[in-house]
Design a protein around this motif. Sequence first.
Motif, PDB file in Angstrom:
ATOM      1  N   TRP A 172       0.610  -1.031   0.497  1.00  0.00           N
ATOM      2  CA  TRP A 172       0.280   0.070  -0.337  1.00  0.00           C
ATOM      3  C   TRP A 172       0.800   1.192  -0.099  1.00  0.00           C
ATOM      4  CZ3 TRP A 172      -5.216   0.343   0.284  1.00  0.00           C
ATOM      5  CH2 TRP A 172      -5.927  -1.502   0.093  1.00  0.00           C
ATOM      6  N   ASP A 173       0.561   1.993  -0.158  1.00  0.00           N
ATOM      7  CA  ASP A 173       1.122   3.744  -0.744  1.00  0.00           C
ATOM      8  C   ASP A 173      -0.679   4.259   0.306  1.00  0.00           C
ATOM      9  OD1 ASP A 173       3.300   2.548  -1.566  1.00  0.00           O
ATOM     10  OD2 ASP A 173       3.024   4.061  -3.416  1.00  0.00           O
ATOM     11  N   LEU A 174      -0.042   5.403   0.875  1.00  0.00           N
ATOM     12  CA  LEU A 174      -0.703   6.694   1.640  1.00  0.00           C
ATOM     13  C   LEU A 174      -0.578   7.626   1.172  1.00  0.00           C
ATOM     14  CD1 LEU A 174      -0.812   5.435   5.118  1.00  0.00           C
ATOM     15  CD2 LEU A 174      -2.628   4.149   3.553  1.00  0.00           C
ATOM     16  N   GLU A 175      -1.942   8.536   0.331  1.00  0.00           N
ATOM     17  CA  GLU A 175      -1.645   9.852   0.381  1.00  0.00           C
ATOM     18  C   GLU A 175      -2.915  10.577   1.521  1.00  0.00           C
ATOM     19  OE1 GLU A 175      -2.851  12.857  -3.293  1.00  0.00           O
ATOM     20  OE2 GLU A 175      -2.929  11.335  -3.691  1.00  0.00           O
ATOM     21  N   LEU A 176      -1.581  11.813   1.910  1.00  0.00           N
ATOM     22  CA  LEU A 176      -2.821  12.338   3.276  1.00  0.00           C
ATOM     23  C   LEU A 176      -3.335  13.291   2.562  1.00  0.00           C
ATOM     24  CD1 LEU A 176      -0.361  12.162   6.319  1.00  0.00           C
ATOM     25  CD2 LEU A 176      -1.603  10.501   5.293  1.00  0.00           C
ATOM     26  N   ILE A 177      -4.057  14.478   3.843  1.00  0.00           N
ATOM     27  CA  ILE A 177      -5.118  15.476   3.072  1.00  0.00           C
ATOM     28  C   ILE A 177      -4.565  16.420   2.724  1.00  0.00           C
ATOM     29  CG2 ILE A 177      -7.398  14.127   3.622  1.00  0.00           C
ATOM     30  CD1 ILE A 177      -7.381  15.935   5.964  1.00  0.00           C
ATOM     31  N   ASP A 178      -3.399  16.357   3.146  1.00  0.00           N
ATOM     32  CA  ASP A 178      -2.005  17.560   2.600  1.00  0.00           C
ATOM     33  C   ASP A 178      -0.989  17.296   1.004  1.00  0.00           C
ATOM     34  OD1 ASP A 178      -0.444  15.929   3.182  1.00  0.00           O
ATOM     35  OD2 ASP A 178       0.366  17.303   5.716  1.00  0.00           O
ATOM     36  N   ASN A 179      -1.451  16.087   0.683  1.00  0.00           N
ATOM     37  CA  ASN A 179      -0.553  15.911  -0.981  1.00  0.00           C
ATOM     38  C   ASN A 179       0.155  14.845   0.199  1.00  0.00           C
ATOM     39  OD1 ASN A 179      -2.985  16.767  -1.972  1.00  0.00           O
ATOM     40  ND2 ASN A 179      -1.728  18.655  -2.411  1.00  0.00           N
ATOM     41  N   THR A 180       0.883  14.880   1.095  1.00  0.00           N
ATOM     42  CA  THR A 180       1.892  13.533   1.659  1.00  0.00           C
ATOM     43  C   THR A 180       1.656  12.263   1.577  1.00  0.00           C
ATOM     44  OG1 THR A 180       2.516  15.219   3.970  1.00  0.00           O
ATOM     45  CG2 THR A 180       3.357  12.983   3.324  1.00  0.00           C
ATOM     46  N   ILE A 181       2.773  11.794   0.129  1.00  0.00           N
ATOM     47  CA  ILE A 181       2.664   9.900   0.296  1.00  0.00           C
ATOM     48  C   ILE A 181       3.594   9.497   0.964  1.00  0.00           C
ATOM     49  CG2 ILE A 181       3.047   8.585  -1.550  1.00  0.00           C
ATOM     50  CD1 ILE A 181       0.968  10.155  -2.409  1.00  0.00           C
ATOM     51  N   ILE A 182       3.042   8.618   1.688  1.00  0.00           N
ATOM     52  CA  ILE A 182       3.543   7.610   2.690  1.00  0.00           C
ATOM     53  C   ILE A 182       3.548   5.734   1.642  1.00  0.00           C
ATOM     54  CG2 ILE A 182       4.044   6.008   4.291  1.00  0.00           C
ATOM     55  CD1 ILE A 182       3.005   9.302   5.579  1.00  0.00           C
ATOM     56  N   LYS A 183       5.160   5.322   1.433  1.00  0.00           N
ATOM     57  CA  LYS A 183       5.580   4.094   0.783  1.00  0.00           C
ATOM     58  C   LYS A 183       5.116   3.651   2.024  1.00  0.00           C
ATOM     59  CE  LYS A 183       7.188   4.484  -3.909  1.00  0.00           C
ATOM     60  NZ  LYS A 183       5.433   4.799  -4.387  1.00  0.00           N
ATOM     61  N   LEU A 184       4.628   2.137   1.835  1.00  0.00           N
ATOM     62  CA  LEU A 184       4.871   1.185   2.643  1.00  0.00           C
ATOM     63  C   LEU A 184       5.636  -0.488   2.319  1.00  0.00           C
ATOM     64  CD1 LEU A 184       1.351   2.010   4.221  1.00  0.00           C
ATOM     65  CD2 LEU A 184       3.599   2.787   5.644  1.00  0.00           C
ATOM     66  N   PRO A 185       5.874  -0.747   3.057  1.00  0.00           N
ATOM     67  CA  PRO A 185       6.240  -2.048   2.927  1.00  0.00           C
ATOM     68  C   PRO A 185       5.639  -2.942   2.360  1.00  0.00           C
ATOM     69  CG  PRO A 185       6.853  -2.125   5.107  1.00  0.00           C
ATOM     70  CD  PRO A 185       6.133  -0.442   4.514  1.00  0.00           C
ATOM     71  N   ASN A 186       6.044  -4.181   2.068  1.00  0.00           N
ATOM     72  CA  ASN A 186       4.818  -5.391   3.122  1.00  0.00           C
ATOM     73  C   ASN A 186       4.706  -5.689   4.145  1.00  0.00           C
ATOM     74  OD1 ASN A 186       5.891  -5.697  -0.528  1.00  0.00           O
ATOM     75  ND2 ASN A 186       3.399  -6.984  -0.153  1.00  0.00           N
ATOM     76  N   ASP A 187       5.810  -5.593   4.734  1.00  0.00           N
ATOM     77  CA  ASP A 187       5.911  -6.419   5.700  1.00  0.00           C
ATOM     78  C   ASP A 187       6.154  -5.674   7.790  1.00  0.00           C
ATOM     79  OD1 ASP A 187       5.707  -9.224   5.206  1.00  0.00           O
ATOM     80  OD2 ASP A 187       7.594  -9.092   4.511  1.00  0.00           O
ATOM     81  N   ASN A 188       5.806  -6.056   8.737  1.00  0.00           N
ATOM     82  CA  ASN A 188       5.796  -4.784   9.444  1.00  0.00           C
ATOM     83  C   ASN A 188       5.537  -3.603   9.253  1.00  0.00           C
ATOM     84  OD1 ASN A 188       7.787  -6.693  11.293  1.00  0.00           O
ATOM     85  ND2 ASN A 188       9.200  -6.103   9.613  1.00  0.00           N
ATOM     86  N   ILE A 189       3.648  -3.415   8.292  1.00  0.00           N
ATOM     87  CA  ILE A 189       3.902  -2.380   8.082  1.00  0.00           C
ATOM     88  C   ILE A 189       3.288  -1.023   9.602  1.00  0.00           C
ATOM     89  CG2 ILE A 189       1.535  -1.049   6.900  1.00  0.00           C
ATOM     90  CD1 ILE A 189       0.997  -3.581   5.079  1.00  0.00           C
ATOM     91  N   ASN A 190       2.671  -2.009  10.405  1.00  0.00           N
ATOM     92  CA  ASN A 190       2.781  -0.866  11.410  1.00  0.00           C
ATOM     93  C   ASN A 190       3.718   0.113  12.032  1.00  0.00           C
ATOM     94  OD1 ASN A 190       3.864  -3.718  12.350  1.00  0.00           O
ATOM     95  ND2 ASN A 190       2.971  -3.283  13.854  1.00  0.00           N
ATOM     96  N   LEU A 191       4.860  -0.788  12.217  1.00  0.00           N
ATOM     97  CA  LEU A 191       6.976  -0.345  12.512  1.00  0.00           C
ATOM     98  C   LEU A 191       6.830   0.869  11.437  1.00  0.00           C
ATOM     99  CD1 LEU A 191       8.348  -3.371  13.771  1.00  0.00           C
ATOM    100  CD2 LEU A 191       7.114  -1.629  15.165  1.00  0.00           C
ATOM    101  N   ALA A 192       7.025  -0.118   9.822  1.00  0.00           N
ATOM    102  CA  ALA A 192       7.092   1.620   9.042  1.00  0.00           C
ATOM    103  C   ALA A 192       6.283   2.782   9.402  1.00  0.00           C
ATOM    104  CB  ALA A 192       7.280   0.570   7.867  1.00  0.00           C
ATOM    105  N   LEU A 193       4.946   2.149   9.011  1.00  0.00           N
ATOM    106  CA  LEU A 193       4.207   3.876   9.561  1.00  0.00           C
ATOM    107  C   LEU A 193       4.053   4.272  10.465  1.00  0.00           C
ATOM    108  CD1 LEU A 193       1.796   5.077   8.202  1.00  0.00           C
ATOM    109  CD2 LEU A 193       0.080   3.452   9.337  1.00  0.00           C
ATOM    110  N   ASN A 194       4.671   4.488  11.855  1.00  0.00           N
ATOM    111  CA  ASN A 194       4.535   4.898  12.726  1.00  0.00           C
ATOM    112  C   ASN A 194       5.934   5.848  12.672  1.00  0.00           C
ATOM    113  OD1 ASN A 194       2.595   4.513  14.623  1.00  0.00           O
ATOM    114  ND2 ASN A 194       3.351   2.393  15.014  1.00  0.00           N
ATOM    115  N   LEU A 195       6.864   5.317  11.986  1.00  0.00           N
ATOM    116  CA  LEU A 195       8.794   5.541  11.792  1.00  0.00           C
ATOM    117  C   LEU A 195       7.828   6.673  11.249  1.00  0.00           C
ATOM    118  CD1 LEU A 195      11.502   5.524  12.720  1.00  0.00           C
ATOM    119  CD2 LEU A 195      11.116   4.449  10.604  1.00  0.00           C
ATOM    120  N   ALA A 196       7.283   6.126   9.804  1.00  0.00           N
ATOM    121  CA  ALA A 196       7.518   7.573   8.632  1.00  0.00           C
ATOM    122  C   ALA A 196       6.557   8.646   9.087  1.00  0.00           C
ATOM    123  CB  ALA A 196       6.494   7.014   7.358  1.00  0.00           C
TER     124      ALA A 196
END
Length: 218
Positions: A172-196
């Motif tokens: 998954w990739d996420l786009e926030l309402i302020d147009n920020t893009i967060i590219k996530l991995p296949n594994d350990n998504i929760n850790l990667a997201l909180n770090l991002a």
Amino acid sequence: MQQRKSKKILIYFFLLLVVGSINNINFNGLKFQNINNINITGLDIKNKLILFKEIENFNLNNIFLINKLDLKHEIESNTLVENFSIFKRYPSSLDINIEKTKFLAKINKNGRIFYVGSNGKFIKNNTSNNELPFIFGNPEVFEFFKIKEIIDKSKISFTEIKNLYFFPSKRWDLELIDNTIIKLPNDNINLALNLAIEFLNDHKFIDARIKNQIILND
């Protein structure tokens, strides 16, 4: 002695016939009142009418003869229903209380826009809700709920998500309402997201696909 027993048996048999005949007469003459009132709560008028049409083919002539399992199955097949309860109000009314599903996101399936409900169903709807995030790609519904659960447990709110991009690699990739893009991995998504999330205020592109690394690009 034997004659007295025989007489008693005859008397009991006669009484049984009389009582049984009376009960049969009363039962055969008993008429059950037809259902004349179905109350549906929890839906707007349009969707109440749709649900009513879906259940009117059942045997609603008698409140005692309703096949409750089939009726439940018909109600559950309605995509707007999250939970429900059915109450029989004797002698002639049914109360059906609906808890409507919540719309969580939008998705394009076969050229049509559907809402993803909290009940896990894709819902056709003509109304427009631009506040809901849009899902690009073709994820299974359980994959959407998996990423949503991760977001809900993170330091950002799901309401901050503008778009979700799902790739064939199940990433998954996420786009926030302020147009920020967060590219996530296949594994350990929760850790990667909180770090991002730690870099959100200063950067509009955050690549968290590599374990324990963040790549930034303004």
